[in-house]
Design a protein around this motif. Structure first.
Motif, PDB file in Angstrom:
ATOM      1  N   LEU A  98       0.820  -1.212   0.000  1.00  0.00           N
ATOM      2  CA  LEU A  98       0.000   0.000   0.000  1.00  0.00           C
ATOM      3  C   LEU A  98       0.855   1.264   0.000  1.00  0.00           C
ATOM      4  O   LEU A  98       0.521   2.246  -0.666  1.00  0.00           O
ATOM      5  CB  LEU A  98      -0.944  -0.007   1.200  1.00  0.00           C
ATOM      6  CG  LEU A  98      -2.072  -1.029   1.120  1.00  0.00           C
ATOM      7  CD1 LEU A  98      -2.786  -1.152   2.450  1.00  0.00           C
ATOM      8  CD2 LEU A  98      -3.044  -0.679   0.015  1.00  0.00           C
ATOM      9  N   ILE A  99       1.952   1.239   0.718  1.00  0.00           N
ATOM     10  CA  ILE A  99       2.855   2.395   0.710  1.00  0.00           C
ATOM     11  C   ILE A  99       3.426   2.594  -0.688  1.00  0.00           C
ATOM     12  O   ILE A  99       3.517   3.721  -1.186  1.00  0.00           O
ATOM     13  CB  ILE A  99       3.981   2.227   1.760  1.00  0.00           C
ATOM     14  CG1 ILE A  99       3.392   2.292   3.174  1.00  0.00           C
ATOM     15  CG2 ILE A  99       5.068   3.282   1.570  1.00  0.00           C
ATOM     16  CD1 ILE A  99       4.343   1.824   4.261  1.00  0.00           C
ATOM     17  N   ASP A 100       3.790   1.499  -1.341  1.00  0.00           N
ATOM     18  CA  ASP A 100       4.304   1.587  -2.708  1.00  0.00           C
ATOM     19  C   ASP A 100       3.257   2.194  -3.636  1.00  0.00           C
ATOM     20  O   ASP A 100       3.560   3.076  -4.449  1.00  0.00           O
ATOM     21  CB  ASP A 100       4.732   0.205  -3.205  1.00  0.00           C
ATOM     22  CG  ASP A 100       5.512   0.274  -4.502  1.00  0.00           C
ATOM     23  OD1 ASP A 100       4.886   0.449  -5.566  1.00  0.00           O
ATOM     24  OD2 ASP A 100       6.752   0.168  -4.450  1.00  0.00           O
ATOM     25  N   VAL A 154      -3.238  -9.161  -2.320  1.00  0.00           N
ATOM     26  CA  VAL A 154      -4.069  -8.202  -3.058  1.00  0.00           C
ATOM     27  C   VAL A 154      -5.577  -8.487  -2.928  1.00  0.00           C
ATOM     28  O   VAL A 154      -6.349  -7.550  -2.725  1.00  0.00           O
ATOM     29  CB  VAL A 154      -3.617  -8.120  -4.530  1.00  0.00           C
ATOM     30  CG1 VAL A 154      -4.650  -7.465  -5.398  1.00  0.00           C
ATOM     31  CG2 VAL A 154      -2.314  -7.347  -4.621  1.00  0.00           C
ATOM     32  N   PRO A 155      -6.028  -9.737  -3.023  1.00  0.00           N
ATOM     33  CA  PRO A 155      -7.477  -9.964  -2.877  1.00  0.00           C
ATOM     34  C   PRO A 155      -8.029  -9.506  -1.522  1.00  0.00           C
ATOM     35  O   PRO A 155      -9.154  -9.021  -1.435  1.00  0.00           O
ATOM     36  CB  PRO A 155      -7.630 -11.477  -3.054  1.00  0.00           C
ATOM     37  CG  PRO A 155      -6.435 -11.898  -3.819  1.00  0.00           C
ATOM     38  CD  PRO A 155      -5.339 -10.971  -3.394  1.00  0.00           C
ATOM     39  N   ILE A 156      -7.244  -9.641  -0.493  1.00  0.00           N
ATOM     40  CA  ILE A 156      -7.660  -9.200   0.841  1.00  0.00           C
ATOM     41  C   ILE A 156      -7.839  -7.682   0.849  1.00  0.00           C
ATOM     42  O   ILE A 156      -8.830  -7.166   1.365  1.00  0.00           O
ATOM     43  CB  ILE A 156      -6.617  -9.623   1.898  1.00  0.00           C
ATOM     44  CG1 ILE A 156      -6.508 -11.134   1.976  1.00  0.00           C
ATOM     45  CG2 ILE A 156      -6.960  -9.023   3.263  1.00  0.00           C
ATOM     46  CD1 ILE A 156      -5.309 -11.637   2.750  1.00  0.00           C
ATOM     47  N   LEU A 157      -6.887  -6.985   0.258  1.00  0.00           N
ATOM     48  CA  LEU A 157      -6.938  -5.525   0.225  1.00  0.00           C
ATOM     49  C   LEU A 157      -8.036  -5.027  -0.714  1.00  0.00           C
ATOM     50  O   LEU A 157      -8.645  -3.984  -0.472  1.00  0.00           O
ATOM     51  CB  LEU A 157      -5.581  -4.957  -0.180  1.00  0.00           C
ATOM     52  CG  LEU A 157      -4.425  -5.304   0.766  1.00  0.00           C
ATOM     53  CD1 LEU A 157      -3.108  -4.791   0.208  1.00  0.00           C
ATOM     54  CD2 LEU A 157      -4.681  -4.758   2.157  1.00  0.00           C
ATOM     55  N   THR A 158      -8.303  -5.776  -1.773  1.00  0.00           N
ATOM     56  CA  THR A 158      -9.387  -5.428  -2.693  1.00  0.00           C
ATOM     57  C   THR A 158     -10.737  -5.626  -2.003  1.00  0.00           C
ATOM     58  O   THR A 158     -11.605  -4.753  -2.069  1.00  0.00           O
ATOM     59  CB  THR A 158      -9.297  -6.279  -3.973  1.00  0.00           C
ATOM     60  OG1 THR A 158      -8.016  -6.092  -4.577  1.00  0.00           O
ATOM     61  CG2 THR A 158     -10.378  -5.903  -4.971  1.00  0.00           C
ATOM     62  N   GLN A 206     -11.652  -2.977   0.248  1.00  0.00           N
ATOM     63  CA  GLN A 206     -11.865  -1.718  -0.473  1.00  0.00           C
ATOM     64  C   GLN A 206     -10.742  -0.693  -0.262  1.00  0.00           C
ATOM     65  O   GLN A 206     -10.973   0.509  -0.253  1.00  0.00           O
ATOM     66  CB  GLN A 206     -13.221  -1.117  -0.108  1.00  0.00           C
ATOM     67  CG  GLN A 206     -14.358  -2.035  -0.474  1.00  0.00           C
ATOM     68  CD  GLN A 206     -15.711  -1.477  -0.092  1.00  0.00           C
ATOM     69  OE1 GLN A 206     -15.832  -0.523   0.659  1.00  0.00           O
ATOM     70  NE2 GLN A 206     -16.754  -2.088  -0.620  1.00  0.00           N
ATOM     71  N   MET A 207      -9.524  -1.206  -0.120  1.00  0.00           N
ATOM     72  CA  MET A 207      -8.363  -0.329  -0.045  1.00  0.00           C
ATOM     73  C   MET A 207      -7.659  -0.243  -1.389  1.00  0.00           C
ATOM     74  O   MET A 207      -6.990   0.741  -1.677  1.00  0.00           O
ATOM     75  CB  MET A 207      -7.381  -0.836   1.018  1.00  0.00           C
ATOM     76  CG  MET A 207      -7.883  -0.676   2.428  1.00  0.00           C
ATOM     77  SD  MET A 207      -6.675  -1.259   3.614  1.00  0.00           S
ATOM     78  CE  MET A 207      -7.652  -2.448   4.497  1.00  0.00           C
ATOM     79  N   VAL A 208      -7.818  -1.297  -2.187  1.00  0.00           N
ATOM     80  CA  VAL A 208      -7.146  -1.400  -3.483  1.00  0.00           C
ATOM     81  C   VAL A 208      -8.187  -1.669  -4.559  1.00  0.00           C
ATOM     82  O   VAL A 208      -9.159  -2.379  -4.340  1.00  0.00           O
ATOM     83  CB  VAL A 208      -6.091  -2.535  -3.452  1.00  0.00           C
ATOM     84  CG1 VAL A 208      -5.553  -2.831  -4.827  1.00  0.00           C
ATOM     85  CG2 VAL A 208      -4.959  -2.178  -2.509  1.00  0.00           C
ATOM     86  N   GLN A 209      -7.930  -1.090  -5.719  1.00  0.00           N
ATOM     87  CA  GLN A 209      -8.785  -1.274  -6.890  1.00  0.00           C
ATOM     88  C   GLN A 209      -7.950  -1.969  -7.954  1.00  0.00           C
ATOM     89  O   GLN A 209      -6.766  -1.652  -8.132  1.00  0.00           O
ATOM     90  CB  GLN A 209      -9.234   0.106  -7.361  1.00  0.00           C
ATOM     91  CG  GLN A 209     -10.156   0.130  -8.521  1.00  0.00           C
ATOM     92  CD  GLN A 209     -10.525   1.570  -8.878  1.00  0.00           C
ATOM     93  OE1 GLN A 209     -10.032   2.528  -8.289  1.00  0.00           O
ATOM     94  NE2 GLN A 209     -11.377   1.719  -9.869  1.00  0.00           N
ATOM     95  N   SER A 210      -8.559  -2.907  -8.670  1.00  0.00           N
ATOM     96  CA  SER A 210      -7.810  -3.629  -9.697  1.00  0.00           C
ATOM     97  C   SER A 210      -8.367  -3.324 -11.080  1.00  0.00           C
ATOM     98  O   SER A 210      -9.527  -2.941 -11.237  1.00  0.00           O
ATOM     99  CB  SER A 210      -7.856  -5.134  -9.437  1.00  0.00           C
ATOM    100  OG  SER A 210      -9.171  -5.620  -9.578  1.00  0.00           O
ATOM    101  N   ASN A 211      -7.496  -3.525 -12.076  1.00  0.00           N
ATOM    102  CA  ASN A 211      -7.878  -3.339 -13.474  1.00  0.00           C
ATOM    103  C   ASN A 211      -7.171  -4.427 -14.277  1.00  0.00           C
ATOM    104  O   ASN A 211      -5.952  -4.578 -14.189  1.00  0.00           O
ATOM    105  CB  ASN A 211      -7.458  -1.945 -13.956  1.00  0.00           C
ATOM    106  CG  ASN A 211      -7.988  -1.633 -15.339  1.00  0.00           C
ATOM    107  OD1 ASN A 211      -9.028  -2.116 -15.742  1.00  0.00           O
ATOM    108  ND2 ASN A 211      -7.253  -0.805 -16.066  1.00  0.00           N
ATOM    109  N   LYS A 218      -4.294   0.059  -7.959  1.00  0.00           N
ATOM    110  CA  LYS A 218      -4.114   1.398  -7.427  1.00  0.00           C
ATOM    111  C   LYS A 218      -4.962   1.514  -6.172  1.00  0.00           C
ATOM    112  O   LYS A 218      -5.830   0.673  -5.907  1.00  0.00           O
ATOM    113  CB  LYS A 218      -4.471   2.476  -8.440  1.00  0.00           C
ATOM    114  CG  LYS A 218      -5.947   2.599  -8.762  1.00  0.00           C
ATOM    115  CD  LYS A 218      -6.168   3.764  -9.722  1.00  0.00           C
ATOM    116  CE  LYS A 218      -7.649   3.994  -9.967  1.00  0.00           C
ATOM    117  NZ  LYS A 218      -7.883   5.160 -10.797  1.00  0.00           N
ATOM    118  N   LEU A 219      -4.697   2.539  -5.406  1.00  0.00           N
ATOM    119  CA  LEU A 219      -5.449   2.747  -4.179  1.00  0.00           C
ATOM    120  C   LEU A 219      -6.898   3.080  -4.508  1.00  0.00           C
ATOM    121  O   LEU A 219      -7.175   3.834  -5.440  1.00  0.00           O
ATOM    122  CB  LEU A 219      -4.836   3.875  -3.351  1.00  0.00           C
ATOM    123  CG  LEU A 219      -3.428   3.623  -2.822  1.00  0.00           C
ATOM    124  CD1 LEU A 219      -2.922   4.848  -2.068  1.00  0.00           C
ATOM    125  CD2 LEU A 219      -3.389   2.391  -1.925  1.00  0.00           C
TER     126      LEU A 219
END
Length: 142
Positions: free
Chosen positions: A14-16, A46-50, A53-58, A66-67
């Motif tokens: 997330l910092i990155d 990543v799935p945990i963060l998605t 709702q902290m990360v969005q995927s494309n 991206k955040l």
């Protein structure tokens, strides 16, 4: 309480993303290279963060991550709870309701409840913005 590799790596991921927030979607390959973390391990985080709702995927061309929120809206506490589950320091406080049969007679329960509250308050008070600002303050010292 001990923070696992998953929790620490999630925070680094997330910092990155926060550091490269203006770059659009970032590939896990790029994050893995910059953070020296296995791409396969990041694929598990990543799935945990998605889901949190902290990360969005494309997907597809120019896909990546991206955040999903502003950097001042993502706090360390939320990241660690998402990846670690519970941050309680003792088992009897793992859930919202303390079901320990000794809770009424426990002379030390208030200590652990207080410690949990201190940890929660401290980690909720640190956002990705705070981390980036802290990191930048060290850049000027060096």
């Amino acid at each position: 309480m001990k923070i696992s590799t998953k929790g620490r790596y999630a925070l680094r991921l997330l910092i990155d993303l926060a550091q490269h927030n203006d770059s659009g979607f970032i590939t896990l390959k790029d994050i893995a290279a910059r953070q020296n973390i296995s791409k396969k391990y990041l694929e598990q985080i990543v799935p945990i963060l998605t889901k949190s709702q902290m990360v969005q995927s494309n997907r597809g061309f120019q896909g990546g991550y991206k955040l999903a929120k502003n950097i001042d809206q993502i706090c360390v506490y939320d990241v660690l709870v998402a990846t670690e589950g519970n941050l309680s320091c003792v088992a009897c406080l793992d859930s919202d309701v303390n079901t320990c049969p000794r809770k009424e007679d426990c002379a030390t329960l208030y200590i652990y409840e207080g410690l949990n509250q201190v940890i929660k308050t401290y980690l909720k008070g640190i956002t990705l913005q705070d981390i980036l600002s802290h990191e930048q303050s060290f850049d000027y010292i060096i």
